[in-house]
Design a protein around this motif. Structure first.
Motif, PDB file in Angstrom:
ATOM      1  N   LEU A   1     -11.869   5.262  26.766  1.00 56.95           N
ATOM      2  CA  LEU A   1     -12.758   4.367  26.018  1.00 56.95           C
ATOM      3  C   LEU A   1     -11.995   3.655  24.901  1.00 56.95           C
ATOM      4  CD1 LEU A   1     -15.829   3.682  26.128  1.00 56.95           C
ATOM      5  CD2 LEU A   1     -16.120   5.284  24.236  1.00 56.95           C
ATOM      6  N   ILE A   2     -11.186   4.398  24.189  1.00 57.18           N
ATOM      7  CA  ILE A   2     -10.375   3.806  23.111  1.00 57.18           C
ATOM      8  C   ILE A   2      -9.449   2.736  23.672  1.00 57.18           C
ATOM      9  CG2 ILE A   2      -8.460   4.301  21.516  1.00 57.18           C
ATOM     10  CD1 ILE A   2      -9.888   6.995  20.946  1.00 57.18           C
TER      11      ILE A   2
ATOM     12  N   PHE B   1     -19.982   7.132  28.980  1.00 58.00           N
ATOM     13  CA  PHE B   1     -19.428   8.065  27.998  1.00 58.00           C
ATOM     14  C   PHE B   1     -20.532   8.811  27.250  1.00 58.00           C
ATOM     15  CE2 PHE B   1     -17.703   8.927  23.702  1.00 58.00           C
ATOM     16  CZ  PHE B   1     -16.604   9.690  24.051  1.00 58.00           C
ATOM     17  N   GLY B   2     -21.656   8.125  27.009  1.00 57.94           N
ATOM     18  CA  GLY B   2     -22.726   8.725  26.218  1.00 57.94           C
ATOM     19  C   GLY B   2     -23.756   9.492  27.011  1.00 57.94           C
TER      20      GLY B   2
ATOM     21  N   THR C   1     -15.583   6.190  33.286  1.00 59.64           N
ATOM     22  CA  THR C   1     -15.283   5.618  31.966  1.00 59.64           C
ATOM     23  C   THR C   1     -14.001   4.807  32.016  1.00 59.64           C
ATOM     24  OG1 THR C   1     -16.330   7.539  30.912  1.00 59.64           O
ATOM     25  CG2 THR C   1     -14.942   6.163  29.523  1.00 59.64           C
ATOM     26  N   ASP C   2     -12.994   5.362  32.688  1.00 57.69           N
ATOM     27  CA  ASP C   2     -11.704   4.686  32.796  1.00 57.69           C
ATOM     28  C   ASP C   2     -11.825   3.395  33.605  1.00 57.69           C
ATOM     29  OD1 ASP C   2      -8.744   4.818  32.370  1.00 57.69           O
ATOM     30  OD2 ASP C   2      -8.744   4.840  34.549  1.00 57.69           O
TER      31      ASP C   2
ATOM     32  N   VAL D   1      -9.725  12.959  27.714  1.00 54.86           N
ATOM     33  CA  VAL D   1      -9.419  11.948  28.738  1.00 54.86           C
ATOM     34  C   VAL D   1     -10.405  10.789  28.658  1.00 54.86           C
ATOM     35  CG1 VAL D   1      -9.183  11.507  31.210  1.00 54.86           C
ATOM     36  CG2 VAL D   1      -8.391  13.679  30.265  1.00 54.86           C
ATOM     37  N   SER D   2     -11.704  11.099  28.648  1.00 61.83           N
ATOM     38  CA  SER D   2     -12.718  10.037  28.583  1.00 61.83           C
ATOM     39  C   SER D   2     -12.660   9.303  27.245  1.00 61.83           C
ATOM     40  CB  SER D   2     -14.120  10.604  28.828  1.00 61.83           C
ATOM     41  OG  SER D   2     -14.389  11.673  27.952  1.00 61.83           O
TER      42      SER D   2
END
Length: 681
Positions: A280-281, A265-266, A249-250, A275-276
């Motif tokens: 994403l944010i 992520f999903g 994700t990162d 953390v994930s």
């Protein structure tokens, strides 16, 4: 009662491996009650059991009561201290073992090297390296891997590589240590190269290697390589590992591939954690997808995932960049509720956010509440004063920072020099620039040289700016040439403007601002044929002029306006207010400045164009929509024009309101017919 030493040792070892401390204690108690005096062999197993299970007090007591100790006894105690976070104790026990005349084993070396890493004691680690060479263990796989790891984690990659290269054989641990070391020390290309070599060596790849390599991919925005890693991860069945999922994700987020980041992520909601979510944010923030960032934040709260300081820092940074005061204030409230307002990073971002939203007093208040401001907080405050054109105040803050013993860095000087530039403090700016390396140990980089070009250019010292450019150790970047070109337009220097435009067109051929500024220079000189030539060049090159627009935040909605834009639902009221303001400021002494209109047309048409610029429409909307006590804050994507600057000064006087305008380079605070920039911007 078992009394056979081998059997006893086997049972105790089983209890140690399975962490059955209670049963181990029971057995030890039975031995004591039965008067059994365990031999050194059994005592060492008991010692190892207590150490592995974290019962260090029992381990120490047993060690102290042993009539005889050997190398295994010492190693078990050292390893126990190291594995249970008593790193200083591990080092001192190792020294005592040496005094006792025992020669350390590879296991003792490995444990004490790990302890020196976690203590950050590079000096002790180097001593262990020297001793391991003398003892003949430096080439031993376990010791070599720990030495390479120690040097890389302490940032001494040259020595880490040397140890690694000298190892006669390497395993997965040693390769992982090197890849991780490269990634954490910013040698991202080397990390990827090491991973490829590891594959060629047919080493087994685990989740730790993938996490470190994905980190390097993210830093390099190497999405293609990252996707190939993702394929390997799926094939090897690591995709559901929470750490690998976070790393994927990162990586995608840092590479700007938010669609892939969102997919990863999903995949497995069970593996989502803070953390994930934060990765994403942060990715959404960096790609200006603020709505998605906020919706992800709302979703994580709905799922009961508690945000941390990094989550809030990313979101508040987004609010700062968008000057979204309402949302930033709401986040500040949540930060206070969960007691993160004292976190130095969150506080620093809050200082920056309020500054970028135009509320300088709020920035100062947040900063004053920080007990021990770090360099991030000081840099934020210096930056805020600079953004608001308060160069002298920025210099005072810098002085306070130095008195508090906080060392300035590259960012500090960019902010400081920018503040001097916007305030016209040329001599002060030059003094600080030339003292950066000599006094503060900060070597000037390209961005600092660009700040000096801007400093001299804004002051109209174009000849000095040109001489400075010619003396630079490298070519100016786009910002430097753009500053020079903008000043050439302001001061009507056609020859130097043409030179700057030529350089900029090479650096950024698709930047419409270069053509617009050059066109303005020709228009000011009345060279309409050259103006038409520049416009033709833009058409032929399919370069489109960036439209100017301004916006005002009201409640949870952003109201956007363009020049001559009457699409707003309240267009009638806005237009009436604009006409009323125009009459009022005319009576107060406002005279339109049409010299900035780069078109060959009637004077009345030029005045009409200026009268309907986006910032004036936004100000009119704010005046009819906002209560008197609420500050009027208008944001603009381009530099505010000379005529609008003059008009808003008069508007602030006739309506008796403070108006804050944030343009592409700084803040303007208009009050009672005056601007904080003193007409220097």
């Amino acid at each position: 009662m078992l009394k056979d030493s081998t059997t006893l040792a086997h049972v105790i070892r089983t209890y140690a491996q399975t962490r059955q401390l209670y049963k181990g204690k029971q057995l030890h108690a039975q031995l004591i009650c039965a008067g059994y005096q365990p031999c050194i062999f059994v005592s060492n197993h008991l010692l190892n059991m207590y150490a592995k299970c974290g019962e260090l007090d029992f381990a120490i007591n047993l060690f102290d009561e042993m009539p005889h100790r050997n190398l295994v006894s010492w190693t078990a105690l050292i390893t126990g201290f190291s594995q249970n976070g008593k790193f200083q104790k591990a080092l001192s026990t190792f020294s005592q073992m040496r005094i006792a005349g025992e020669q350390p084993t590879q296991f003792a070396f490995s444990s004490v090297i790990q302890a020196s890493v976690l203590l950050g004691s590079l000096e002790f680690g180097k001593q262990m390296h020297s001793l391991s060479i003398k003892s003949g263990f430096s080439s031993e796989l376990f010791v070599g891997s720990n030495l390479a790891d120690m040097y890389s984690k302490c940032g001494v990659l040259f020595d880490a590589c040397r140890v690694f290269d000298e190892m006669p054989s390497k395993d997965e641990v040693s390769w992982t240590a090197m890849i991780d070391g490269y990634a954490k020390n910013g040698n991202f290309e080397e990390a990827l190269l090491a991973f490829k070599k590891m594959i060629l060596e047919e080493m087994a790849i685990d989740q730790h290697v993938f996490c470190s390599t994905l980190s390097a991919c993210g830093a390099l925005k190497a999405c293609k390589f990252g996707k190939s890693l993702h394929s390997c991860i799926v094939k090897l069945g690591f995709e559901s590992d929470i750490y690998v999922g976070n790393a994927l994700t990162d990586m995608y987020s840092k590479a700007g591939d938010m669609e892939s980041a969102s997919c990863v992520f999903g995949i497995d909601s069970e593996c989502r954690n803070i953390v994930s979510c934060t990765s994403l944010i942060d990715g959404y923030v960096e790609t200006d997808q603020i709505e998605n960032a906020l919706s992800t934040f709302i979703e994580l709260r709905r799922q009961g995932i508690e945000p941390n300081e990094f989550t809030f820092s990313s979101l508040i940074k987004a609010c700062a960049n968008q000057a979204a005061l309402e949302q930033g204030t709401l986040l500040h409230g949540q930060v206070i509720k969960i007691h993160l307002d004292k976190d130095p990073f969150v506080s620093s971002i809050l200082v920056d956010m309020y500054g970028k939203c135009g509320l300088l007093d709020h920035s100062i208040r947040v900063f004053d509440e920080i007990k021990e401001p770090n360099e991030f907080a000081w840099n934020s405050l210096v930056g805020v004063f600079s953004q608001h054109g308060l160069g002298k105040d920025a210099m005072k803050i810098f002085g306070r920072m130095i008195l508090r013993g906080v060392k300035p860095n590259e960012i500090t000087f960019v902010s400081l020099l920018t503040g001097f530039s916007h305030a016209g403090l040329v001599e002060e700016g030059l003094d600080y620039f030339y003292s950066m390396d000599k006094t503060y140990g900060v070597v000037p980089r390209q961005e600092h040289y660009s700040c000096v070009i801007d400093l001299l250019s804004r002051a109209g010292r174009l000849k000095e700016a040109e001489e400075f450019i010619n003396s630079m150790p490298f070519e100016p970047n786009a910002f430097g040439w753009c500053s020079f070109l903008g000043a050439c337009r302001t001061h009507g220097d056609k020859e130097r403007g043409e030179l700057a435009a030529e350089k900029l067109m090479r650096l950024e051929p698709e930047n419409s601002g270069t053509h617009v500024l050059l066109s303005n220079i020709y228009a000011m000189a009345g060279q309409w044929e050259d103006v038409r030539s520049v416009r033709k060049m833009m058409r032929d090159g399919k370069v489109k002029k960036l439209p100017g627009y301004s916006w005002v935040d009201l409640g949870n909605k952003t109201h956007l306006f363009g020049a001559e834009d009457w699409s707003h639902p309240q267009k009638r009221d806005i237009y009436e207010k604009l006409e009323s303001l125009h009459d009022q400021i005319r009576e107060a002494g406002y005279v339109p400045y049409t010299g900035s209109v780069p078109f060959n047309m009637e004077q009345s048409m030029k005045e009409r164009l200026l009268h309907h610029h986006s910032e004036r429409i936004a100000v009119a909307f704010a005046l009819i929509s906002m209560p008197i006590g609420k500050p009027i804050i208008v944001k603009k994507n381009l530099r505010v024009c000379v005529d609008c600057h003059s008009a808003i000064k008069f508007i602030s006087k006739v309506v008796g309101r403070k108006i804050i305008v944030r343009d592409s380079s700084r803040f303007h605070h208009f009050t009672d017919g005056k601007c904080s920039c003193s007409d220097y911007w």
